[in-house]
Design a protein around this motif. Structure first.
Motif, PDB file in Angstrom:
ATOM      1  N   SER A 288      -3.436   6.605 -32.874  1.00  0.00           N
ATOM      2  CA  SER A 288      -4.223   7.691 -33.461  1.00  0.00           C
ATOM      3  C   SER A 288      -5.691   7.286 -33.493  1.00  0.00           C
ATOM      4  N   GLY A 290      -8.249   8.768 -35.444  1.00  0.00           N
ATOM      5  CA  GLY A 290      -9.013   9.293 -36.571  1.00  0.00           C
ATOM      6  C   GLY A 290      -8.840  10.775 -36.799  1.00  0.00           C
ATOM      7  N   SER A 291      -9.710  11.306 -37.666  1.00  0.00           N
ATOM      8  CA  SER A 291      -9.539  12.693 -38.091  1.00  0.00           C
ATOM      9  C   SER A 291      -9.940  13.687 -37.014  1.00  0.00           C
ATOM     10  N   VAL A 317      -0.825  10.645 -31.989  1.00  0.00           N
ATOM     11  CA  VAL A 317      -1.522  11.790 -32.588  1.00  0.00           C
ATOM     12  C   VAL A 317      -2.652  12.207 -31.653  1.00  0.00           C
ATOM     13  N   LYS A 319      -5.799  14.840 -31.126  1.00  0.00           N
ATOM     14  CA  LYS A 319      -6.673  15.874 -31.702  1.00  0.00           C
ATOM     15  C   LYS A 319      -7.223  16.749 -30.575  1.00  0.00           C
ATOM     16  N   GLY A 351      -1.145  18.001 -34.758  1.00  0.00           N
ATOM     17  CA  GLY A 351      -1.829  18.425 -35.983  1.00  0.00           C
ATOM     18  C   GLY A 351      -2.294  17.229 -36.792  1.00  0.00           C
ATOM     19  N   TRP A 352      -2.002  17.262 -38.087  1.00  0.00           N
ATOM     20  CA  TRP A 352      -2.455  16.226 -39.017  1.00  0.00           C
ATOM     21  C   TRP A 352      -1.266  15.330 -39.334  1.00  0.00           C
ATOM     22  N   ALA A 353      -1.359  14.068 -38.975  1.00  0.00           N
ATOM     23  CA  ALA A 353      -0.240  13.141 -39.211  1.00  0.00           C
ATOM     24  C   ALA A 353      -0.384  12.493 -40.589  1.00  0.00           C
ATOM     25  N   GLN A 355      -0.849   9.646 -42.056  1.00  0.00           N
ATOM     26  CA  GLN A 355      -1.106   8.285 -41.548  1.00  0.00           C
ATOM     27  C   GLN A 355      -0.696   7.159 -42.502  1.00  0.00           C
ATOM     28  N   GLY A 372     -11.978   3.334 -36.779  1.00  0.00           N
ATOM     29  CA  GLY A 372     -12.641   3.951 -37.932  1.00  0.00           C
ATOM     30  C   GLY A 372     -12.282   3.091 -39.140  1.00  0.00           C
ATOM     31  N   GLY A 374     -11.605   3.787 -42.263  1.00  0.00           N
ATOM     32  CA  GLY A 374     -10.469   4.240 -43.070  1.00  0.00           C
ATOM     33  C   GLY A 374      -9.161   3.785 -42.432  1.00  0.00           C
ATOM     34  N   GLU A 378      -6.460   0.993 -43.838  1.00  0.00           N
ATOM     35  CA  GLU A 378      -5.090   1.451 -44.109  1.00  0.00           C
ATOM     36  C   GLU A 378      -4.085   0.587 -43.345  1.00  0.00           C
ATOM     37  N   GLN A 395     -17.749   1.815 -34.897  1.00  0.00           N
ATOM     38  CA  GLN A 395     -16.392   1.349 -34.563  1.00  0.00           C
ATOM     39  C   GLN A 395     -16.382   0.088 -33.700  1.00  0.00           C
TER      40      GLN A 395
HETATM   41  N1  UDP Z   1      -5.942  10.807 -40.949  1.00  0.00           N
HETATM   42  C1  UDP Z   1      -4.693  11.277 -41.267  1.00  0.00           C
HETATM   43  N2  UDP Z   1      -4.009  11.993 -40.331  1.00  0.00           N
HETATM   44  C2  UDP Z   1      -4.514  12.256 -39.097  1.00  0.00           C
HETATM   45  C3  UDP Z   1      -5.786  11.741 -38.775  1.00  0.00           C
HETATM   46  C4  UDP Z   1      -6.477  11.014 -39.718  1.00  0.00           C
HETATM   47  O1  UDP Z   1      -4.185  11.060 -42.387  1.00  0.00           O
HETATM   48  O2  UDP Z   1      -3.838  12.907 -38.294  1.00  0.00           O
HETATM   49  C5  UDP Z   1      -6.727  10.089 -41.991  1.00  0.00           C
HETATM   50  C6  UDP Z   1      -6.566   8.586 -41.925  1.00  0.00           C
HETATM   51  O3  UDP Z   1      -5.467   8.166 -42.699  1.00  0.00           O
HETATM   52  C7  UDP Z   1      -7.906   8.110 -42.494  1.00  0.00           C
HETATM   53  C8  UDP Z   1      -8.875   9.195 -42.043  1.00  0.00           C
HETATM   54  O4  UDP Z   1      -8.094  10.343 -41.769  1.00  0.00           O
HETATM   55  O5  UDP Z   1      -7.864   8.095 -43.912  1.00  0.00           O
HETATM   56  C9  UDP Z   1      -9.631   8.797 -40.790  1.00  0.00           C
HETATM   57  O6  UDP Z   1     -10.673   7.968 -41.175  1.00  0.00           O
HETATM   58  P1  UDP Z   1     -11.338   6.906 -40.220  1.00  0.00           P
HETATM   59  O7  UDP Z   1     -12.443   6.261 -40.995  1.00  0.00           O
HETATM   60  O8  UDP Z   1     -10.334   5.979 -39.671  1.00  0.00           O
HETATM   61  O9  UDP Z   1     -11.858   7.712 -38.975  1.00  0.00           O
HETATM   62  P2  UDP Z   1     -12.813   8.963 -38.716  1.00  0.00           P
HETATM   63  O10 UDP Z   1     -11.968  10.155 -38.843  1.00  0.00           O
HETATM   64  O11 UDP Z   1     -13.925   8.899 -39.716  1.00  0.00           O
HETATM   65  O12 UDP Z   1     -13.275   8.737 -37.322  1.00  0.00           O
END
Ligand code: UDP
Length: 488
Positions: A288, A290-291, A317, A319, A351-353, A355, A372, A374, A378, A395
């Protein structure tokens, strides 16, 4: 005579409106409430549910009473954005990013009006503001309270940025590919090319010079920096950052650990967890970026061919899948499991996993990530080693931390930023990482012999330290207390 109870310290938390910033800063608000503070989280109608759902999860632990979610209208239409476009990751085209910044400036005026009306016993005692809410320091000054910034970066990346601002080594190189030293964490060698740096250090950047100057002035104006990290993770990056900036730096994470991993009831979440439940322990690769991260279609195909031909079950995942060319969509349909059959080898989630629950599922053995912060943290908190495929922003700095400093990941070997990371790039964008290169990184990650074992041991040790940091007497727990006490 009745004793007068002094009111609880009251933190006003103002997220920078993009999903991956809202998630951790709201969790910081939750942690402050668990440490006895009153907290008001200011949000907008379109993000209210995301915010409230995280606050409610703390309620399940018995203490959301101190948290108020205040919804303030976001002036999307007035700034030329589509109605309801209230998060950066929802902006439909890069041309509208300046309008989004304009809307956020206007939102700042509404926030200021709201804060002026906050009366005792909920008079603000401190503001914690997301990275581009540059007006927040002015609001804090007007209220006579301290202002902390939350940038969502690692302390190491912030330290690198501070070095770049001060010493400007990137301005002395002849080409964007030339490597130069960023010697912030000796004895580790940290070399980068200019094109791998965060946006503000690139030779040309999508944000205008005036806005960049405003962002820097905000960083300089704040009283302190809150970091989603823990002191044991990044060597002494947080202390070095404090010394370099002259500001209080408080690592209060990993904030994702403030809740038990909880599932939303979306179809994607249910499908992911059912699919993982049917897999053997430590067998699955999770992929994955990121968001919102997207890669050009040709690059996505190389990645996809590596994923469907590798011997591990893959949860991938994607996007922006709706915007892919028809032939790529067809290939995905034919080669991945779009429908969630429990015995398939590659599940593509569009969609939205969920994570955090995915990373802590016993079936997951490795995580291919865009680094990323976050996602990185995690993964550390879940004890999962990583394959680093940085896309943009800070990154590439995080990749260095994961691979070279911490030894908990392998590099895929990406050397330049991904084209059109929010849009998927032009159809003609070249492939930088071929299928064989992806497979070789995955073999190291998933089947890396003694080196692989060593990575797993290190990340497991960090997982235990992450948990301890937030427990009573742990470093993040004490930093949260320090923050609350500092404004009493
Ligand atoms: N995330 C999620 N499901 C998704 C995509 C992202 O829960 O399908 C969450 C992930 O757990 C994290 C955040 O979105 O908390 C992504 O933050 P990150 O700093 O890694 O990346 P960015 O989206 O800022 O590039």
């Amino acid at each position: 005579m009745e004793a007068t109870l002094s009111p609880k310290p009251h933190f006003v938390v103002i997220p920078w409106p993009t999903s991956s910033h809202i998630i951790p800063i709201v969790d910081i608000g939750c942690l402050l409430a668990l440490h006895g503070a009153a907290v008001t989280i200011l949000t907008t109608p379109a993000s209210a549910q995301l915010v409230q759902s995280r606050v409610d999860r703390v309620g399940a632990q018995g203490d959301s009473a101190g948290i108020e979610v205040a919804v303030i209208l976001y002036p999307s239409v007035e700034a030329g954005l589509p109605e309801g476009c209230e998060r950066l990751d929802h902006v439909p085209s890069p041309d509208l990013v300046p309008s989004f910044f304009d809307a956020t400036t206007r939102f700042g005026d509404a926030v200021a009006r709201h804060c002026r009306l906050m009366a005792s016993p909920r008079r603000p005692s401190c503001v914690i503001a997301g990275m581009c809410n540059t007006w927040a320091s002015g609001i804090a000054r007007e209220l006579g309270v301290p202002c902390y910034i939350f940038q969502g970066f690692s302390a190491f990346a912030l330290l690198c940025c501070e070095y770049l601002h001060t010493h400007k080594p990137h301005e002395a190189v002849a080409s964007p590919d030339e490597l130069f030293d960023v010697p912030v964490l000796p004895p580790f060698e940290c070399k980068f090319a200019r094109r791998q740096l965060p946006l503000q250090f690139l030779p040309s950047c999508s944000i205008d010079a005036e806005s960049l100057q405003e962002l820097r002035e905000f960083e300089l104006a704040v009283d302190g920096i809150v970091v989603n990290s823990f002191e044991e993770l990044e060597h002494d990056s947080a202390a070095r950052l404090a010394a370099a900036t002259g500001k209080t730096v408080l690592a209060v994470g990993p904030v994702s650990l403030c809740h038990a991993p909880a599932l939303d009831v979306s179809d994607d979440a249910t499908r992911c967890m059912a699919w993982l439940d049917a897999k053997k322990a430590k067998s699955v690769l999770y992929v994955s970026f990121g968001s919102a991260g997207r890669m050009p279609p040709a690059q996505l195909m190389e990645l996809g061919m590596a994923l469907v031909s590798c011997p591990w079950p893959v949860l991938w995942v994607i996007k922006g899948a709706d915007a892919l060319p028809d032939d790529v969509k067809m290939w995905l349909q034919e080669n991945t499991d779009a429908d969630g059959l429990a015995d398939s080898q590659c599940l593509a989630v569009r969609g939205w996993a969920p994570q955090v629950p995915i990373l802590s599922h016993p079936a997951v053995a490795g995580f291919m990530t865009h680094c990323g912060w976050g996602s990185t943290l995690e993964s550390v908190a879940a004890g999962v080693p990583m394959a680093a495929w940085p896309f943009t922003a800070e990154q590439f700095l995080n990749e260095k931390l994961i691979v070279n400093v911490l030894g908990i990941g392998v590099s895929v070997g990406v050397t330049k930023p991904t084209e059109g990371v929010l849009t998927g790039g032009s159809g003609g964008a070249k492939v930088e990482v071929g299928m064989e290169q992806v497979k070789s990184a995955l073999e190291k990650l998933m089947d890396g012999g003694a080196e692989g074992e060593d990575r797993i041991r290190k990340v497991q040790e960090l997982k235990a330290k992450a948990k301890a940091a937030l427990e009573n007497g742990g470093s993040s727990c004490m930093n949260l207390d320090k923050l609350v006490q500092s404004v009493v």
